[in-house]
Design an enzyme around this catalytic site. Structure first.
Site, PDB file in Angstrom:
ATOM      1  CG  HIS A  69      -8.772  -4.454   3.790  1.00  0.00           C
ATOM      2  ND1 HIS A  69      -7.463  -4.697   4.160  1.00  0.00           N
ATOM      3  CD2 HIS A  69      -8.710  -4.103   2.486  1.00  0.00           C
ATOM      4  CE1 HIS A  69      -6.656  -4.472   3.140  1.00  0.00           C
ATOM      5  NE2 HIS A  69      -7.383  -4.115   2.102  1.00  0.00           N
ATOM      6  CG  ASP A 100      -2.873  -7.094   0.926  1.00  0.00           C
ATOM      7  OD1 ASP A 100      -1.834  -6.634   0.447  1.00  0.00           O
ATOM      8  OD2 ASP A 100      -3.716  -6.395   1.532  1.00  0.00           O
ATOM      9  CD  GLU A 131       1.963  -6.719   2.368  1.00  0.00           C
ATOM     10  OE1 GLU A 131       2.376  -5.605   2.045  1.00  0.00           O
ATOM     11  OE2 GLU A 131       0.767  -6.946   2.627  1.00  0.00           O
TER      12      GLU A 131
END
Ligand code: NOJ
Length: 548
Positions: free
Chosen positions: A103, A200, A242
């Site tokens: 994002h 991420d 992650e």
């Protein structure tokens, strides 16, 4: 010989804004970090993982980037960053940065443009729906703080998708231009000299979101594409992801099952993390043995990253309700210590009652288990948390360097700090700081230095196989071994408080001259393997054999 440097790395994770402030404005910066590289080198760190460094409105601690090609001006300039890479490299330290491309911030010019007009070249960079998706109240990551995953944008007059907070619109991975841009971002930072990325939210990056479908397909191929791209640009670059997913989904992130490891090099071991914490809470090795037994076989080159504490809450969501309750009862009994109903927002030292023996045991255990250890800044001196701060900020307080005002973190007036330095009491900077501990050979910091030095002499841990050794032992005593071409190590860790005796006689045949290379105390008869003793919260790292 192996070029896979990450297999024997010691990773240290830090937020630049909380580490060291060089210019006295109250915010940590890159020059401050450069000034502390010698400290990190002495500790034995070989790889720094920097939490987001990009310009950002800072509504999710930088995990809401507004420009992927720059550093947050509060931290310094790109020139400072290049200098950091050079200085770290001089000390044998590699640097990886957070790559947050699931994002952007809603303030990112791409989103601003995308929402402004259907003609915008960025319109299709985000995920839109003309009607309210029926699944818009599903899949939230921050329960209590986030009510939906689709929100209506009045400017665009459309609904947009956001897996995380509303101010973090998801990029559209189906769009080839977005994929190319992500690769360009990687190239840019690799060209500057980073050694890789902590990626991420990987399961969400590859989500091909379809409005109304809470189980949208995932495009694993993007990970292969990205891996190939990154590796062409820098052969030894690493992707550390992650991906907190169900255990049976994990292997696909490394590569196709049974195939080669052509996707992510390293994955954080969230399952082991939760089971370790459960084991500590129950003083029972069973959850750890289960985790070792259940963890899937990784393709060649695939590696786990182990951790006890990271920059978020300790995520217990993969435990059963009973298990989670036991951990809460022992380590986070007050509601205030818990977060999102699934985790604990405390540092390890307060969780373990600031009990030095227990802390050593916990970290000796983490660092002895298979994979690459990741350490969160401040844990090496036993820093505490500040529960008066909101959410995850509790464990993101400034590093405590000395007894100087503000713990030597900054010369700014304390009122200027984003998050206050912990002061007073058991965990205040007056008591817990680097300077005091550096002078004391018995301090936790000195122990960490010693433990990490020992780890470096035991490459079997990072590179070898890790197996539970099934010998008769009390519930709280874990015996495991690490085997590699270089030799064999055996480890005994006592999670309980009572002294125990275990019989490792069955390993005698394999042993050359067994000896403790790290232990909580000096044990008598180091060469002996049958009926060996280990104190309550004691541990013994025993070298059994060296073959190379
Ligand atoms: C995972 C990060 O660790 C966390 O801090 C962040 O809030 C989310 N991803 C969203 O980027």
């Amino acid at each position: 010989m192996s070029d896979r440097w990450y297999e024997n790395a010691v990773v240290y994770c830090l937020d630049i804004d909380s580490f060291a402030d060089s210019d006295g404005d109250g915010c940590g910066d890159i020059r401050g970090l450069i000034g502390r590289l010698d400290y990190l080198a002495r500790l034995g760190v070989t790889c720094l993982w920097l939490n987001p460094i990009h310009p950002s409105p800072g509504r999710d601690d930088g995990y809401d980037a507004s420009d992927f090609y720059n550093v947050d001006p509060r931290f310094g300039s790109l020139g400072d960053f290049a200098e950091l890479l050079h200085e770290a490299g001089n000390r044998g330290i590699k640097v990886i940065i957070d790559l947050v491309v699931n994002h952007t911030s809603d303030q990112h010019p791409w989103f601003q443009s995308a929402r402004s007009s259907p003609e915008s070249p960025y319109r299709d960079w985000y995920v839109w729906s003309e009607t309210a998706p029926p699944d818009r109240n599903q899949g939230m990551v921050f329960p209590g703080e986030q009510n939906e995953t689709w929100s209506y944008d009045r400017t665009a007059k459309l609904w947009f998708y956001h897996r995380f907070y509303k101010f973090q619109p998801d990029l559209n991975i189906k769009n080839p231009a977005v994929r190319e841009e992500i690769k360009k971002i990687c190239s840019f930072w690799l060209q500057l000299g980073v050694a890789g990325f902590r990626m991420d939210a990987v399961p969400f990056i590859i989500e091909e979101t379809e409005p109304g479908n809470p189980n949208s397909p995932k495009d694993m191929n993007f990970l292969s594409e990205l891996r190939q791209h990154v590796q062409w640009r820098r052969g030894d670059a690493v992707l550390l992801a992650e991906a907190n997913v169900e255990p049976d989904q994990l292997v696909r992130f490394f590569g196709d099952e049974g195939g080669s490891g052509n996707r992510i090099h390293m994955l954080f071991d969230f399952m082991l993390n939760a089971r370790l914490v459960l084991g500590l809470a129950r003083e029972d090795t069973e959850p750890i043995i289960d985790a070792l037994r259940d963890s899937p076989k990784l393709p060649e080159g695939g590696q786990w990253a182990t951790f006890l504490r990271n920059h978020d809450e300790i995520d217990l969501s993969r435990l059963t309700a009973d298990q989670r309750q036991d951990v809460f009862a022992r380590f986070g009994p007050d509601e205030d210590m818990q977060l999102y109903g699934r985790g604990i927002r405390r540092r390890l030292a307060p969780m373990l009652g600031n009990d030095r023996r227990w802390l050593e045991l916990a970290y000796a255990l983490q660092f002895s288990l298979r994979g690459t250890p990741v350490l969160r800044y401040g844990e090496e001196i036993g820093m505490g948390d500040d529960l008066s701060l909101k959410g995850r900020d509790a464990i993101r307080t400034p590093m405590q360097w000395s007894m100087l005002p503000s713990g030597g973190f900054t010369s700014a007036d304390p009122s200027k700090l984003g998050r206050p330095v912990i002061s007073g009491g058991e965990f205040g900077f007056e008591k817990v700081n680097v300077t005091v501990q550096r002078q004391d050979p018995r301090s936790l910091l000195s122990w960490f230095e010693r433990m990490i030095r020992t780890l470096k002499e035991a490459p079997e841990i990072g590179r070898g196989t890790c197996t539970h050794v099934d010998v008769p032992a009390p519930r709280g005593v874990l015996v495991h071994r690490a085997d590699a071409a270089t030799g064999t190590m055996v480890f005994v860790h006592n999670l309980g408080t009572e002294p125990a005796v275990v019989d490792l006689g069955s390993l005698a045949e394999e042993a050359e001259l067994p000896n403790d290379v790290l232990a909580d105390q000096e044990y008598p008869e180091p060469g002996k393997l049958d009926e060996i003793r280990v104190e309550g919260h004691g541990y013994r790292w025993i070298r059994l054999r060296r073959t190379a």
